[in-house]
Design a protein around this motif. Structure first.
Motif, PDB file in Angstrom:
ATOM      1  N   LYS A 147     -43.098 -12.794  51.163  1.00 22.32           N
ATOM      2  CA  LYS A 147     -41.980 -11.843  51.147  1.00 22.32           C
ATOM      3  C   LYS A 147     -42.248 -10.705  50.169  1.00 22.32           C
ATOM      4  O   LYS A 147     -41.932  -9.540  50.454  1.00 22.32           O
ATOM      5  CB  LYS A 147     -40.678 -12.564  50.785  1.00 22.32           C
ATOM      6  N   ARG A 148     -42.824 -11.018  49.030  1.00 28.03           N
ATOM      7  CA  ARG A 148     -43.129  -9.991  48.039  1.00 28.03           C
ATOM      8  C   ARG A 148     -44.111  -8.965  48.610  1.00 28.03           C
ATOM      9  O   ARG A 148     -43.946  -7.761  48.433  1.00 28.03           O
ATOM     10  CB  ARG A 148     -43.708 -10.621  46.781  1.00 28.03           C
ATOM     11  N   VAL A 149     -45.135  -9.455  49.318  1.00 33.62           N
ATOM     12  CA  VAL A 149     -46.108  -8.554  49.939  1.00 33.62           C
ATOM     13  C   VAL A 149     -45.414  -7.649  50.957  1.00 33.62           C
ATOM     14  O   VAL A 149     -45.618  -6.424  50.979  1.00 33.62           O
ATOM     15  CB  VAL A 149     -47.241  -9.351  50.619  1.00 33.62           C
ATOM     16  N   CYS A 172     -36.666 -11.152  54.880  1.00 29.18           N
ATOM     17  CA  CYS A 172     -36.997 -10.285  53.734  1.00 29.18           C
ATOM     18  C   CYS A 172     -35.942  -9.199  53.535  1.00 29.18           C
ATOM     19  O   CYS A 172     -36.105  -8.327  52.677  1.00 29.18           O
ATOM     20  CB  CYS A 172     -38.348  -9.614  53.962  1.00 29.18           C
ATOM     21  N   LYS A 229     -44.972 -21.782  46.766  1.00 31.04           N
ATOM     22  CA  LYS A 229     -44.619 -20.378  46.544  1.00 31.04           C
ATOM     23  C   LYS A 229     -45.038 -19.473  47.702  1.00 31.04           C
ATOM     24  O   LYS A 229     -44.909 -18.257  47.606  1.00 31.04           O
ATOM     25  CB  LYS A 229     -45.283 -19.886  45.255  1.00 31.04           C
ATOM     26  N   ILE A 241     -42.160  -6.834  51.294  1.00 33.58           N
ATOM     27  CA  ILE A 241     -41.154  -5.930  50.716  1.00 33.58           C
ATOM     28  C   ILE A 241     -41.818  -4.783  49.958  1.00 33.58           C
ATOM     29  O   ILE A 241     -41.410  -3.619  50.084  1.00 33.58           O
ATOM     30  CB  ILE A 241     -40.189  -6.718  49.804  1.00 33.58           C
ATOM     31  N   GLN A 242     -42.839  -5.092  49.170  1.00 33.42           N
ATOM     32  CA  GLN A 242     -43.500  -4.038  48.406  1.00 33.42           C
ATOM     33  C   GLN A 242     -44.215  -3.046  49.324  1.00 33.42           C
ATOM     34  O   GLN A 242     -44.235  -1.842  49.061  1.00 33.42           O
ATOM     35  CB  GLN A 242     -44.462  -4.621  47.379  1.00 33.42           C
ATOM     36  N   GLU A 246     -42.299 -17.145  49.201  1.00 36.10           N
ATOM     37  CA  GLU A 246     -41.935 -16.166  48.173  1.00 36.10           C
ATOM     38  C   GLU A 246     -43.017 -15.090  48.033  1.00 36.10           C
ATOM     39  O   GLU A 246     -42.722 -13.891  47.962  1.00 36.10           O
ATOM     40  CB  GLU A 246     -41.741 -16.891  46.840  1.00 36.10           C
ATOM     41  N   ASP A 247     -44.260 -15.512  48.000  1.00 34.66           N
ATOM     42  CA  ASP A 247     -45.370 -14.562  47.871  1.00 34.66           C
ATOM     43  C   ASP A 247     -45.480 -13.663  49.095  1.00 34.66           C
ATOM     44  O   ASP A 247     -45.729 -12.459  48.977  1.00 34.66           O
ATOM     45  CB  ASP A 247     -46.692 -15.314  47.663  1.00 34.66           C
TER      46      ASP A 247
END
Length: 240
Positions: free
Chosen positions: A160-162, A231, A154, A164-165, A157-158
């Motif tokens: 990218k989340r950091v 991203c 993951k 993007i947010q 995925e993790d």
């Protein structure tokens, strides 16, 4: 400098990690090398029986952790029986252990090598090597290898989340400071190791091993820009 001096005067042995570890060693607690107590003022380590507590090398202790080598339940027994029966037991925390925020290690427990204790856990029994424990009472939830494989699966995925947010909330391109835990994914191996990654490598206590891994593994993205494009962050527009 004045701030550090005031901190030491007010909080004394709990002013920082080094001061607290030095204090515990002077009391007689055996503590190895490379240990960190992240927030000493919120951490309580039982030194009433210092000879009963052993902490190995590279142990990281988060805020709010409690480590106990005794309790005072003898007072209840004394009221009923008139006898005083102690309950002092050793605690051993072996090498390379992370104890999460607000976890409690009870008397009589041995925590093995390469163990992660989850936040808020209450450890009542021994923890075996190379394992992850969590809960109340703490139980083994997986091996260290299983956790590593799960995180690797993951990781992108993790990351990218950091990114993007951060971009959505701050309105800025995430840099190496924001993505410090994911720099292995896209840092150029032909360039100098990024400062944030270098500091993280040093902090793990395994600088040589992590540096070797860095140069022997091909990154999954060419560079930070390549990662940000994946991203769906328009770096060309943002860089104008």
């Amino acid at each position: 400098m004045i701030k550090d001096t005031l901190k030491k005067l007010i909080f004394r042995e709990k002013s920082d990690s080094n001061a607290y570890i030095h204090f515990l060693r002077k009391k007689g607690v055996k503590i190895g090398e490379g240990c960190t107590i992240f927030y000493p003022r919120g951490t309580n380590i039982d030194y009433q029986n210092p000879q009963m507590l052993t902490i190995g090398n590279y142990v990281r202790i988060a805020d709010g952790v409690r480590i106990l080598t005794h309790d005072y339940s003898l007072s209840v027994l004394a009221h009923v029986k008139g006898d005083i029966v102690g309950s002092v037991k050793p605690v051993t925390i072996q090498d390379n252990v992370f104890i999460g925020m607000n976890a409690i290690i009870l008397a009589g427990v041995t925590v093995g090598r390469n163990v992660i204790i989850g936040a808020g856990s209450i450890v009542t029994k021994d923890c075996e090597d190379n394992s992850v424990y969590a809960g109340n009472p703490a139980r083994k939830i997986c091996t260290l290898e299983e956790l590593y494989n799960k995180r690797k699966k993951k990781e992108i995925e993790d990351a990218k989340r950091v990114a993007i947010q951060y971009y959505d909330r701050a309105g800025l391109l995430p840099d190496e400071t924001v993505l410090r835990e994911y720099l292995m994914l896209f840092s150029d191996r032909k360039m100098k190791i990024p400062n944030e990654l270098d500091k993280l490598m040093l902090d793990t206590g395994e600088y040589k091993k992590t540096k070797e891994f860095f140069y022997n593994v091909t990154p999954q993205f060419e560079n930070l820009d390549d990662f940000l494009r994946s991203c769906k962050i328009n770096i060309e527009t943002e860089n104008r």
